[in-house]
Design an enzyme around this catalytic site. Structure first.
Site, short mmCIF file in Angstrom:
data_model
loop_
_atom_site.label_atom_id
_atom_site.label_comp_id
_atom_site.label_asym_id
_atom_site.label_seq_id
_atom_site.Cartn_x
_atom_site.Cartn_y
_atom_site.Cartn_z
N LYS A 182 65.09 39.13 56.92
CA LYS A 182 64.34 40.29 56.43
C LYS A 182 64.89 40.70 55.07
O LYS A 182 65.99 41.26 54.97
CB LYS A 182 64.43 41.50 57.37
CG LYS A 182 63.40 42.58 57.00
CD LYS A 182 63.67 43.92 57.61
CE LYS A 182 64.55 44.78 56.75
NZ LYS A 182 63.93 45.18 55.45
N GLU A 258 78.72 43.04 54.53
CA GLU A 258 79.26 43.27 53.19
C GLU A 258 78.56 44.52 52.68
O GLU A 258 77.36 44.52 52.46
CB GLU A 258 79.01 42.07 52.29
CG GLU A 258 79.78 42.13 50.97
CD GLU A 258 78.92 42.57 49.81
OE1 GLU A 258 79.05 43.75 49.40
OE2 GLU A 258 78.13 41.75 49.31
N CYS A 292 77.18 45.45 43.88
CA CYS A 292 78.22 46.03 44.73
C CYS A 292 79.61 45.80 44.14
O CYS A 292 80.55 46.56 44.41
CB CYS A 292 78.14 45.45 46.13
SG CYS A 292 78.21 43.64 46.19
N GLU A 394 79.44 55.75 45.44
CA GLU A 394 78.78 54.59 44.85
C GLU A 394 77.43 55.01 44.26
O GLU A 394 76.47 55.26 44.99
CB GLU A 394 78.57 53.49 45.90
CG GLU A 394 78.03 52.21 45.30
CD GLU A 394 77.84 51.11 46.32
OE1 GLU A 394 78.08 49.94 45.99
OE2 GLU A 394 77.43 51.42 47.47
#
Length: 491
Positions: A182, A258, A292, A394
């Site tokens: 997905k 992750e 990331c 973040e």
């Protein structure tokens, strides 16, 4: 450069070897983030569609030839997928640039070739693997086998959709598993083509399935809760990882996550700034900061602080922000309106925290046809307080904070002061310091005098809230296999 109108694609589900419509005929739109032009109408998988995909993957695993093929046979087909990707690299790169908003040369020169390499690497790597033998005197012999787990749910993010999908798919297939993929709902175009690429490469029907949809109460949740899914490999936000872990807990699925990052990019006073500044610019603003591994916290030793800021500001302002399809563009738009609103919300937070704006913080001046795109200038703040929100959370956009420090111990304290621990960067010409600081920063990958250099044999993953488990080399193979011990009586 002028606007080029693109056709609106219909993106279907790929289940059991064929492209099919949503059973509920539910479609959602995908827009070009550079112009807000609709570029695709995507079939959203219903619970019934997800069930069909998972059952197809289960049949292909239990009854099909994929699991029982020789490693060489499987690897040859995976390598053929890699070859087809290279043959179609211009098409794939163009779609990736269109869908994500990244510069076309980056997709063409780096991401699509790396995607092919991901598949080829794990096909080659698997052929070199063996098991262990543990003799017990003259009476018994133990040996190990590494067997495929079953059906894998592979959930990939919108920032590097094709590259990160093949990073998971390579070891999944090489070890004999089947997959339901997905991609992120915002960027489905390139991943949807994996169905036809697999078909052309001779991958049996049902081994690779691609579904589309959202997370909660949609395809993502239906898949991660499905009883036929044995394991979940996910890359994305930490909050989503928590939700997936909860959803998969009832069926005790294996997980590999992750997740988020807030990397410290530490510039010591003896650093070679001629190298450190251009790489720090790349680490801050590549893919519009939507990485990331971005070096979004730049820690600079005070003696060189002013020089670094002056040179970094100049380099940031020289970046060309514009149309992703233009060869001169360094930085494209953010991926969506929702994400644009999130990133720009930090501008007000930065003001409230008394951060000093060095450059950026607004939309750039662009041609009329890009006026609706989700564009931001490269944005740089100075913030003395490493506990400020813009230093801790973040942001995932072209926004960096520069934080001064005096001593090595202070740099380590700041570097380790977040909930994340995915990676860090260290710039120094002192070899002892390089090792010493690398050992002390709590993060899964440490780059010294470089950034984003990857050896696919090496472990990749994060400390703390940056993930669960490791990928790469035998770490990926361990996740996608079950270790079996067989004990033979010799008498």
């Amino acid at each position: 450069m002028t606007e080029v109108k693109t056709k609106v694609r219909e993106v279907k589900l790929f289940i059991d070897g064929e492209y099919v419509c949503s059973s509920e005929n539910s479609l959602f739109e995908v827009k070009n983030p550079a112009t807000q032009e609709v570029i695709a109408k995507v079939h959203e998988a219903s619970r019934e569609d997800v069930d069909r995909a998972c059952l197809a993957a289960r049949r292909a695993f239990e009854q099909g030839p994929w699991r029982t093929m020789t490693v060489q046979e499987r690897s040859n087909k995976i390598r053929r997928m890699a070859e087809i990707i290279i043959e179609r690299k211009e098409e794939l790169a163009s779609l990736e640039a269109l869908d994500v908003g990244k510069p076309y040369p980056v997709a063409l020169g780096f991401e699509i070739p790396r995607s092919a390499h991901n598949l080829k690497f794990f096909a080659d790597f698997m052929e070199q693997q063996g098991g262990e033998v543990y003799p017990m005197g003259e009476d018994f012999l133990n040996y190990t086998r590494y067997e495929p787990v079953g059906v894998a749910a592979l959930i990939t993010p919108w920032n590097l959709p094709f590259m990160l999908t093949t990073w998971k798919l390579g070891p999944c297939l090489a070890t004999g598993n089947t997959a339901v993929i997905k991609p992120a709902e915002a960027t489905p175009l390139t991943v949807s083509l994996l169905g036809e690429i697999a078909k052309e490469a001779g991958i049996p029907d049902g081994v690779i399935n691609v579904i589309h949809g959202y997370g909660g109460n949609s395809a993502g949740e239906f898949m991660t809760a499905h009883s036929e899914v044995d394991m979940i490999s996910f890359t994305g936000e930490t909050s989503t990882g928590k939700a997936i872990m909860k959803t998969g807990a009832d069926t005790l699925k294996k997980v590999s996550f992750e997740l988020g990052g807030k990397a410290a990019n530490i510039i010591f006073e003896d650093a070679n700034l001629d190298k450190a500044i251009p790489e720090s610019i790349r680490a801050a603003f590549m893919n519009s900061g939507q990485v990331c591994l971005a070096g979004s916290r730049i820690l600079v030793q005070r003696r060189i602080f002013n020089e670094f800021i002056e040179r970094f500001k100049k380099a940031a302002e020289e970046l060309v922000v514009g149309d992703p399809q233009d060869a001169l563009t360094n930085m494209g738009p953010l991926v969506s309106e929702e994400h644009y609103q999130k990133v720009t919300s930090y501008f007000e937070i930065a003001k409230l925290e008394n951060s000093t704006l060095i450059t950026g913080g607004k939309r750039p001046n662009l041609p009329e046809y890009l006026k609706d795109g989700y564009y931001l200038e490269p944005t740089v703040y100075v913030q003395e307080d490493p506990k400020a929100r813009i230093c801790q959370e973040e942001i995932f956009g072209p926004v960096v904070t520069i934080i001064p420090f005096d001593t090595e111990d202070e740099a380590l304290q700041i570097a380790n002061s977040t909930d994340y621990g995915l990676n860090a960067v260290i710039w120094t010409d002192n070899l002892q310091r390089a090792h010493r600081v690398s050992h002390s920063v709590r993060a899964g990958t440490i780059w010294v005098n470089c950034w984003f250099v990857r050896d696919l044999r090496a472990p990749f993953g994060g400390y703390k809230k940056s993930g669960v488990g490791r990928e790469g080399g035998h770490h990926s193979l361990e996740f996608f296999t079950e270790a079996k011990n067989i004990c033979i009586a010799l008498h």
